[in-house]
Design a protein around this motif. Sequence first.
Motif, PDB file in Angstrom:
ATOM      1  N   TYR A 134       0.869  -1.182   0.000  1.00  0.00           N
ATOM      2  CA  TYR A 134       0.000   0.000   0.000  1.00  0.00           C
ATOM      3  C   TYR A 134       0.897   1.221   0.000  1.00  0.00           C
ATOM      4  O   TYR A 134       1.108   1.856   1.034  1.00  0.00           O
ATOM      5  CB  TYR A 134      -0.933   0.010   1.217  1.00  0.00           C
ATOM      6  N   VAL A 135       1.462   1.564  -1.156  1.00  0.00           N
ATOM      7  CA  VAL A 135       2.460   2.637  -1.216  1.00  0.00           C
ATOM      8  C   VAL A 135       2.082   3.718  -2.226  1.00  0.00           C
ATOM      9  O   VAL A 135       1.533   3.440  -3.281  1.00  0.00           O
ATOM     10  CB  VAL A 135       3.871   2.086  -1.537  1.00  0.00           C
ATOM     11  N   SER A 136       2.415   4.949  -1.857  1.00  0.00           N
ATOM     12  CA  SER A 136       2.186   6.094  -2.735  1.00  0.00           C
ATOM     13  C   SER A 136       3.506   6.721  -3.163  1.00  0.00           C
ATOM     14  O   SER A 136       3.519   7.700  -3.890  1.00  0.00           O
ATOM     15  CB  SER A 136       1.346   7.147  -2.005  1.00  0.00           C
ATOM     16  N   ARG A 137       4.600   6.143  -2.690  1.00  0.00           N
ATOM     17  CA  ARG A 137       5.915   6.662  -3.059  1.00  0.00           C
ATOM     18  C   ARG A 137       6.883   5.495  -3.133  1.00  0.00           C
ATOM     19  O   ARG A 137       6.606   4.428  -2.613  1.00  0.00           O
ATOM     20  CB  ARG A 137       6.399   7.740  -2.107  1.00  0.00           C
ATOM     21  N   LEU A 143       8.355  -0.881   6.314  1.00  0.00           N
ATOM     22  CA  LEU A 143       8.152  -2.322   6.284  1.00  0.00           C
ATOM     23  C   LEU A 143       7.601  -2.751   7.636  1.00  0.00           C
ATOM     24  O   LEU A 143       8.209  -2.488   8.675  1.00  0.00           O
ATOM     25  CB  LEU A 143       9.477  -3.040   6.013  1.00  0.00           C
ATOM     26  N   LEU A 144       6.423  -3.368   7.600  1.00  0.00           N
ATOM     27  CA  LEU A 144       5.813  -3.920   8.808  1.00  0.00           C
ATOM     28  C   LEU A 144       5.972  -5.432   8.759  1.00  0.00           C
ATOM     29  O   LEU A 144       5.441  -6.086   7.871  1.00  0.00           O
ATOM     30  CB  LEU A 144       4.325  -3.580   8.883  1.00  0.00           C
ATOM     31  N   LEU A 152       4.040  -6.180   5.339  1.00  0.00           N
ATOM     32  CA  LEU A 152       3.393  -5.102   4.584  1.00  0.00           C
ATOM     33  C   LEU A 152       4.382  -3.978   4.319  1.00  0.00           C
ATOM     34  O   LEU A 152       5.189  -3.629   5.179  1.00  0.00           O
ATOM     35  CB  LEU A 152       2.240  -4.495   5.381  1.00  0.00           C
ATOM     36  N   LEU A 153       4.272  -3.396   3.122  1.00  0.00           N
ATOM     37  CA  LEU A 153       4.958  -2.147   2.809  1.00  0.00           C
ATOM     38  C   LEU A 153       3.896  -1.066   2.746  1.00  0.00           C
ATOM     39  O   LEU A 153       2.913  -1.204   2.029  1.00  0.00           O
ATOM     40  CB  LEU A 153       5.652  -2.227   1.449  1.00  0.00           C
ATOM     41  N   VAL A 154       4.108   0.010   3.504  1.00  0.00           N
ATOM     42  CA  VAL A 154       3.166   1.132   3.519  1.00  0.00           C
ATOM     43  C   VAL A 154       3.950   2.434   3.436  1.00  0.00           C
ATOM     44  O   VAL A 154       5.151   2.470   3.695  1.00  0.00           O
ATOM     45  CB  VAL A 154       2.269   1.113   4.780  1.00  0.00           C
TER      46      VAL A 154
END
Length: 172
Positions: A134-137, A143-144, A152-154
């Motif tokens: 869930y990334v915008s950049r 990293l969770l 997860l990557l956020v």
Amino acid sequence: MTPVTRFALAPMSTDVRVLTWLVLALPLVLALGGALGRGPARGILLGLTVLILLLYASVWFLWRPTAFEVDRSGLRILWPLRVRVIPARDIAEAVVLSREAFRREFGWAMRIGVGGLWGGFGWLYTSKGLLGLYVSRTDRLVLLRLRAGRPLLVTPEAEERFVAALRDLSRG
């Protein structure tokens, strides 16, 4: 009442912003082609335009999170039409990674899901396995690592504060 710290989705990085503008132009080009076209091509192009606009709406409402909320109970990932809750006990670690650090740790990667329109959302298949995405950049990622399930990557705004808030959960 438990205090909640809210982090908006981070602003898009330049590469994601450029790709988003290109992708957003696609339905305009198809609509123009449909408006200028004749015969069956016109209907096909206008139909494709509607289909693509529906896909874009699904990305906005179902795939692209708007915010991340942290409180004593854990993390909530918020979308306009859904919520994902990750209990505090399930979060093993949260770290900020640069693009280079991500590449060193995970190697190559291939996105599965939505990409190019406001960011990347879905899964990321890497040389070390599947990650939620869930990334915008693309330059600063969080990293969770979860105790169960895929990492997860956020990309929340103020990623260092976000990571600190999640670390405080494990001490709490």
